[in-house]
Design a protein around this motif. Structure first.
Motif, PDB file in Angstrom:
ATOM      1  N   ASN A  27      58.332  82.151  38.319  1.00 21.25           N
ATOM      2  CA  ASN A  27      58.520  83.304  37.740  1.00 21.25           C
ATOM      3  C   ASN A  27      59.566  83.303  36.529  1.00 21.25           C
ATOM      4  O   ASN A  27      59.368  84.084  35.490  1.00 21.25           O
ATOM      5  CB  ASN A  27      59.081  84.637  38.577  1.00 21.25           C
ATOM      6  N   GLU A  28      60.513  82.608  36.799  1.00 20.35           N
ATOM      7  CA  GLU A  28      61.487  82.297  35.874  1.00 20.35           C
ATOM      8  C   GLU A  28      60.738  81.489  34.511  1.00 20.35           C
ATOM      9  O   GLU A  28      61.264  81.806  33.126  1.00 20.35           O
ATOM     10  CB  GLU A  28      62.799  81.662  36.396  1.00 20.35           C
ATOM     11  N   GLN A  34      46.910  82.210  28.256  1.00 24.71           N
ATOM     12  CA  GLN A  34      46.546  80.871  29.299  1.00 24.71           C
ATOM     13  C   GLN A  34      47.131  79.676  28.870  1.00 24.71           C
ATOM     14  O   GLN A  34      47.539  78.827  29.772  1.00 24.71           O
ATOM     15  CB  GLN A  34      45.094  81.035  29.606  1.00 24.71           C
ATOM     16  N   GLN A  35      46.799  79.381  27.543  1.00 24.14           N
ATOM     17  CA  GLN A  35      47.344  78.199  27.071  1.00 24.14           C
ATOM     18  C   GLN A  35      48.976  78.063  27.230  1.00 24.14           C
ATOM     19  O   GLN A  35      49.357  76.935  27.379  1.00 24.14           O
ATOM     20  CB  GLN A  35      46.837  77.828  25.548  1.00 24.14           C
ATOM     21  N   SER A  66      50.749  75.313  29.358  1.00 26.18           N
ATOM     22  CA  SER A  66      51.858  74.349  28.765  1.00 26.18           C
ATOM     23  C   SER A  66      53.279  74.357  29.084  1.00 26.18           C
ATOM     24  O   SER A  66      53.555  73.350  29.518  1.00 26.18           O
ATOM     25  CB  SER A  66      51.688  74.736  27.159  1.00 26.18           C
ATOM     26  N   LYS A  67      53.741  75.467  29.523  1.00 22.28           N
ATOM     27  CA  LYS A  67      54.944  75.604  30.148  1.00 22.28           C
ATOM     28  C   LYS A  67      55.157  75.075  31.444  1.00 22.28           C
ATOM     29  O   LYS A  67      56.017  74.193  31.409  1.00 22.28           O
ATOM     30  CB  LYS A  67      55.309  76.886  30.303  1.00 22.28           C
ATOM     31  N   LEU A  68      54.029  75.393  32.319  1.00 22.27           N
ATOM     32  CA  LEU A  68      54.184  74.927  33.702  1.00 22.27           C
ATOM     33  C   LEU A  68      53.900  73.159  33.771  1.00 22.27           C
ATOM     34  O   LEU A  68      54.624  72.586  34.521  1.00 22.27           O
ATOM     35  CB  LEU A  68      53.037  75.422  34.414  1.00 22.27           C
ATOM     36  N   GLU A 125      55.707  68.878  35.698  1.00 17.06           N
ATOM     37  CA  GLU A 125      54.911  67.909  35.611  1.00 17.06           C
ATOM     38  C   GLU A 125      53.968  67.833  36.801  1.00 17.06           C
ATOM     39  O   GLU A 125      53.990  66.828  37.705  1.00 17.06           O
ATOM     40  CB  GLU A 125      55.651  66.692  35.582  1.00 17.06           C
ATOM     41  N   PRO A 126      52.991  68.980  37.131  1.00 17.65           N
ATOM     42  CA  PRO A 126      52.235  68.666  38.166  1.00 17.65           C
ATOM     43  C   PRO A 126      51.295  67.929  38.399  1.00 17.65           C
ATOM     44  O   PRO A 126      51.063  67.128  37.373  1.00 17.65           O
ATOM     45  CB  PRO A 126      51.612  70.173  37.975  1.00 17.65           C
ATOM     46  N   THR A 127      50.909  67.382  39.639  1.00 19.57           N
ATOM     47  CA  THR A 127      49.869  66.539  39.773  1.00 19.57           C
ATOM     48  C   THR A 127      48.498  67.046  39.909  1.00 19.57           C
ATOM     49  O   THR A 127      47.343  66.744  39.718  1.00 19.57           O
ATOM     50  CB  THR A 127      50.063  65.856  41.333  1.00 19.57           C
ATOM     51  N   HIS A 128      48.577  68.499  39.996  1.00 15.28           N
ATOM     52  CA  HIS A 128      47.366  69.307  40.163  1.00 15.28           C
ATOM     53  C   HIS A 128      47.914  70.754  39.421  1.00 15.28           C
ATOM     54  O   HIS A 128      48.920  71.340  40.011  1.00 15.28           O
ATOM     55  CB  HIS A 128      46.833  69.670  41.462  1.00 15.28           C
ATOM     56  N   LEU A 129      47.082  71.523  38.479  1.00 15.81           N
ATOM     57  CA  LEU A 129      47.435  72.548  37.936  1.00 15.81           C
ATOM     58  C   LEU A 129      45.987  73.453  37.716  1.00 15.81           C
ATOM     59  O   LEU A 129      45.263  72.917  37.083  1.00 15.81           O
ATOM     60  CB  LEU A 129      48.143  72.573  36.584  1.00 15.81           C
TER      61      LEU A 129
END
Length: 137
Positions: A95-96, A38-39, A43-45, A50-54
């Motif tokens: 997915n990539e 999960q970590q 971290s990758k995403l 650079e999400p504003t919400h994740l």
């Protein structure tokens, strides 16, 4: 990045997000820590989009797997990177980005992608359905 957390004096704009977050998390068992998979996904995403919400939600507990497993995840991600891209291409991007995890340890990945404008209009995320046990349709 919008962090959804309980604060004694939170702003009104967090209420809507917090309410949705709590509803989605109410049925999930409390976790004292986040597992390594999960970590890694988080971290990758975060780095790539650079999400504003994740939200990276381990939904393994909803399935017939050993306690503490990290095999089923739901990702809710809001990023400008999705602007102008079709939903299928947004999912392909995720997915990539998580190709290694999907090849090695992640059995199922539910993806909800939105642009910030889409999220502002509707931040509703439907809860995942109960596990049907693979062949128990």
């Amino acid at each position: 990045l919008e962090f959804v957390s309980w604060q004694p004096h939170f702003e009104f704009y967090l209420i809507k997000s917090m309410f949705g977050y709590l509803i989605r998390r109410m049925s999930q068992p409390a976790a004292s820590n986040i597992g390594p998979i999960q970590q890694t996904i988080t971290s990758k995403l975060t780095k790539l989009f650079e999400p504003t919400h994740l939200e990276v939600i381990n939904e393994s507990y909803m399935h017939n797997v050993p306690k503490g497993s990290e095999s089923h995840f739901k990702v809710v991600i809001v990023s400008d990177e999705f602007d102008g891209k079709s939903k299928i291409n947004q999912h392909r991007m995720i997915n990539e980005a998580l190709k290694e995890e999907l090849e090695k340890s992640v059995h199922a990945l539910s993806i909800k992608t939105k642009t910030p404008k889409q999220w502002e209009k509707n931040s509703k995320v439907d809860p995942s359905p109960p596990c049907m046990g693979g062949s128990k349709k």
